[in-house]
Structure formats: structure tokens, C-alpha cells
Design a protein around this motif. Structure first.
Motif, mmCIF file in Angstrom:
data_model
loop_
_atom_site.group_PDB
_atom_site.id
_atom_site.type_symbol
_atom_site.label_atom_id
_atom_site.label_comp_id
_atom_site.label_asym_id
_atom_site.label_seq_id
_atom_site.Cartn_x
_atom_site.Cartn_y
_atom_site.Cartn_z
ATOM 1 N N MET A 4 0.864 -1.075 -0.008
ATOM 2 C CA MET A 4 0.279 0.408 0.259
ATOM 3 C C MET A 4 1.086 1.065 0.002
ATOM 4 S SD MET A 4 -3.026 0.756 -0.096
ATOM 5 C CE MET A 4 -3.815 2.429 0.045
ATOM 6 N N ALA A 5 0.438 2.088 -0.690
ATOM 7 C CA ALA A 5 1.661 3.295 -1.137
ATOM 8 C C ALA A 5 1.361 4.127 0.061
ATOM 9 C CB ALA A 5 0.712 4.070 -2.094
ATOM 10 N N ALA A 6 2.259 5.333 0.351
ATOM 11 C CA ALA A 6 2.517 6.389 1.729
ATOM 12 C C ALA A 6 0.368 7.027 1.272
ATOM 13 C CB ALA A 6 3.636 7.066 1.545
ATOM 14 N N LYS A 7 -0.018 7.505 2.348
ATOM 15 C CA LYS A 7 -0.956 8.271 2.389
ATOM 16 C C LYS A 7 -0.498 9.842 3.023
ATOM 17 C CE LYS A 7 -5.493 8.494 1.511
ATOM 18 N NZ LYS A 7 -5.811 7.470 0.253
ATOM 19 N N PRO A 8 0.035 10.500 2.462
ATOM 20 C CA PRO A 8 0.734 12.324 2.844
ATOM 21 C C PRO A 8 -0.165 13.027 3.798
ATOM 22 C CG PRO A 8 1.514 11.662 0.919
ATOM 23 C CD PRO A 8 0.843 10.734 1.136
ATOM 24 N N PRO A 9 -0.503 13.592 4.253
ATOM 25 C CA PRO A 9 0.505 13.401 5.262
ATOM 26 C C PRO A 9 0.970 12.459 6.343
ATOM 27 C CG PRO A 9 -0.709 15.617 6.281
ATOM 28 C CD PRO A 9 -1.323 14.422 4.963
ATOM 29 N N VAL A 10 1.522 12.123 6.716
ATOM 30 C CA VAL A 10 2.867 10.902 7.642
ATOM 31 C C VAL A 10 3.239 11.184 8.416
ATOM 32 C CG1 VAL A 10 3.404 9.481 5.234
ATOM 33 C CG2 VAL A 10 4.550 11.209 6.323
ATOM 34 N N PRO A 11 3.030 11.068 9.418
ATOM 35 C CA PRO A 11 3.916 11.214 11.329
ATOM 36 C C PRO A 11 4.642 10.930 10.476
ATOM 37 C CG PRO A 11 2.582 9.321 10.976
ATOM 38 C CD PRO A 11 2.668 10.017 10.206
ATOM 39 N N PRO A 12 5.958 11.546 11.425
ATOM 40 C CA PRO A 12 5.416 13.140 13.788
ATOM 41 C C PRO A 12 4.377 14.277 12.194
ATOM 42 C CG PRO A 12 7.828 13.308 12.985
ATOM 43 C CD PRO A 12 7.645 12.286 12.474
ATOM 44 N N PHE A 13 3.685 14.607 13.129
ATOM 45 C CA PHE A 13 2.954 16.166 12.725
ATOM 46 C C PHE A 13 2.874 16.852 13.184
ATOM 47 C CE2 PHE A 13 -0.268 11.542 11.547
ATOM 48 C CZ PHE A 13 -0.472 11.756 11.052
ATOM 49 N N THR A 14 2.939 18.023 13.147
ATOM 50 C CA THR A 14 2.840 19.574 13.182
ATOM 51 C C THR A 14 1.737 19.059 13.400
ATOM 52 O OG1 THR A 14 2.827 20.296 10.442
ATOM 53 C CG2 THR A 14 5.282 19.855 12.130
ATOM 54 N N ARG A 15 1.612 20.643 14.172
ATOM 55 C CA ARG A 15 0.008 21.004 13.440
ATOM 56 C C ARG A 15 -0.749 21.545 12.011
ATOM 57 N NH1 ARG A 15 -3.902 24.285 15.952
ATOM 58 N NH2 ARG A 15 -4.813 25.241 15.262
ATOM 59 N N GLU A 16 0.596 22.317 11.130
ATOM 60 C CA GLU A 16 -0.386 21.968 9.602
ATOM 61 C C GLU A 16 -0.120 20.889 9.208
ATOM 62 O OE1 GLU A 16 2.518 23.908 11.704
ATOM 63 O OE2 GLU A 16 1.482 25.916 11.325
ATOM 64 N N SER A 17 0.207 19.876 9.439
ATOM 65 C CA SER A 17 -0.309 18.895 8.687
ATOM 66 C C SER A 17 -1.507 18.184 8.921
ATOM 67 C CB SER A 17 1.107 18.147 8.539
ATOM 68 O OG SER A 17 1.683 17.355 10.071
ATOM 69 N N ALA A 18 -0.809 18.405 10.282
ATOM 70 C CA ALA A 18 -3.117 17.511 10.977
ATOM 71 C C ALA A 18 -3.599 18.472 10.805
ATOM 72 C CB ALA A 18 -2.251 17.787 12.748
ATOM 73 N N ILE A 19 -3.706 19.974 10.333
ATOM 74 C CA ILE A 19 -4.658 20.116 9.755
ATOM 75 C C ILE A 19 -5.204 19.555 8.206
ATOM 76 C CG2 ILE A 19 -5.694 22.212 9.181
ATOM 77 C CD1 ILE A 19 -4.147 23.448 11.105
ATOM 78 N N GLU A 20 -4.153 19.393 8.109
ATOM 79 C CA GLU A 20 -4.424 18.896 6.559
ATOM 80 C C GLU A 20 -4.718 17.766 6.408
ATOM 81 O OE1 GLU A 20 -1.502 17.807 2.363
ATOM 82 O OE2 GLU A 20 -0.924 18.718 4.104
ATOM 83 N N LYS A 21 -4.006 16.431 7.299
ATOM 84 C CA LYS A 21 -4.895 15.295 7.884
ATOM 85 C C LYS A 21 -6.326 15.315 7.816
ATOM 86 C CE LYS A 21 -3.434 11.489 7.537
ATOM 87 N NZ LYS A 21 -2.663 10.697 6.192
ATOM 88 N N VAL A 22 -6.725 16.114 8.509
ATOM 89 C CA VAL A 22 -8.360 15.970 8.578
ATOM 90 C C VAL A 22 -9.044 16.657 7.814
ATOM 91 C CG1 VAL A 22 -9.811 16.929 10.741
ATOM 92 C CG2 VAL A 22 -7.678 16.689 11.537
ATOM 93 N N ARG A 23 -8.187 17.324 7.263
ATOM 94 C CA ARG A 23 -9.384 17.889 6.155
ATOM 95 C C ARG A 23 -9.504 17.153 5.221
ATOM 96 N NH1 ARG A 23 -12.705 22.618 4.211
ATOM 97 N NH2 ARG A 23 -13.514 21.685 2.754
#
Length: 155
Positions: free
Chosen positions: A1-20
Motif C-alpha cells: 500500500m502506498a503512503a498516504k501523506p501527510p505522514v507522521p510525525p505531525f506538525t499542527r499544519e500537517s495534522a490540519i491537512e490530514k483532518v481536511r
């Protein structure tokens, strides 16, 4: 299975992107598409139901979106750390009888190194609402970028 960015470790910005990205996928109401964001052996608790693996995720979401018509969802980041994200959400939908609901909840997510979710724990409460009390009126699909979020709506 291919990676699903953003990947950990999460920053605030990458966590917001993952939620959206998760919100967008769920608003597609496409069980196969949504299931690809989870590990093959992903474990869920959704209300009182326990779901294991992508096949069960697809079956669950198929049942859900058959029952929950005109489903529209907003998710918002609550907290994050290296490979965990906590969100709060609210969605609106109606049942076969035309009764509208707003469902409020919280989810705790755990991700593998490739950004696939391996654990999803959801607690949800449903509130019947009048059709006139609905606040989510965008066309079915992705929430427009200029539509208010949960905090903006006072949820």
C-alpha cells in the motif's frame, strides 16, 4: 500500500491537512475511497460497533450512507502528537422518513509510518433537528473552502 501523506510525525499544519483530507473523503460518501486511508487491519470503534479491516469498513460505510442520506460533515483538529490526531466533528443527514439529525462526536486516530490510520475510536451523539435548523447547505461533496467550520458555527 502506498503512503498516504501527510505522514507522521505531525506538525499542527500537517495534522490540519490530514483532518481536511479525511473530511473530504468522508463527504464523497464513497466507501471504497474512504477505506484506502486505513491500514488493511485497521481497528475501529464507532459508537457501539467494532469494525476490523478494510472489508468491514466498506460494509459499515455502505450501510451508514444508505441510512444517512444527504450526509454532510465538518471535522476540526482538536489535538495531535507524533502519530495521533484527535478531532471533533458534526454532520447533518436525514433518514428515510425525512427526519433530520445533527450528530456531534469526537474521534481519536492513530497512524502508521505511511500515514494510514490503524486505529479510529469514535464517540457520537445524535440530535434530531428541524429542516429549518440545518446549517450545512453546500452541494453534496466537498465542503467549500469558504464555508464556516465548527468553531465558526459555534458547534
Amino acid at each position: 500500500m502506498a503512503a498516504k501523506p501527510p505522514v507522521p510525525p505531525f506538525t499542527r499544519e500537517s495534522a490540519i491537512e490530514k483532518v481536511r483530507l479525511a473530511e473530504d473523503a468522508w463527504n464523497s460518501r464513497d466507501p471504497e475511497r474512504v477505506a484506502l486511508a486505513y491500514t488493511a487491519d485497521s481497528r475501529w470503534r464507532n459508537r457501539g460497533e467494532f469494525i476490523n479491516g478494510r472489508e468491514e469498513i466498506v460494509a459499515f460505510l455502505t450501510r451508514k450512507w444508505t441510512r444517512e442520506q444527504e450526509y454532510r460533515l465538518i471535522k476540526e483538529l482538536w489535538a495531535h502528537d507524533a502519530n495521533h490526531i484527535a478531532v471533533r466533528f458534526a454532520y447533518e443527514c436525514h433518514d428515510d422518513s425525512g427526519t433530520w439529525y445533527r450528530s456531534y462526536g469526537n474521534e481519536n486516530w492513530e497512524f502508521d509510518d505511511d500515514g494510514l490510520m490503524r486505529v479510529r475510536l469514535a464517540s457520537i451523539n445524535d440530535l434530531p433537528i428541524k429542516a429549518d435548523d440545518r446549517t450545512y447547505h453546500w452541494p453534496l461533496g466537498r465542503r467549500p473552502d469558504d464555508h464556516p467550520g465548527l468553531s465558526d458555527l459555534g458547534f
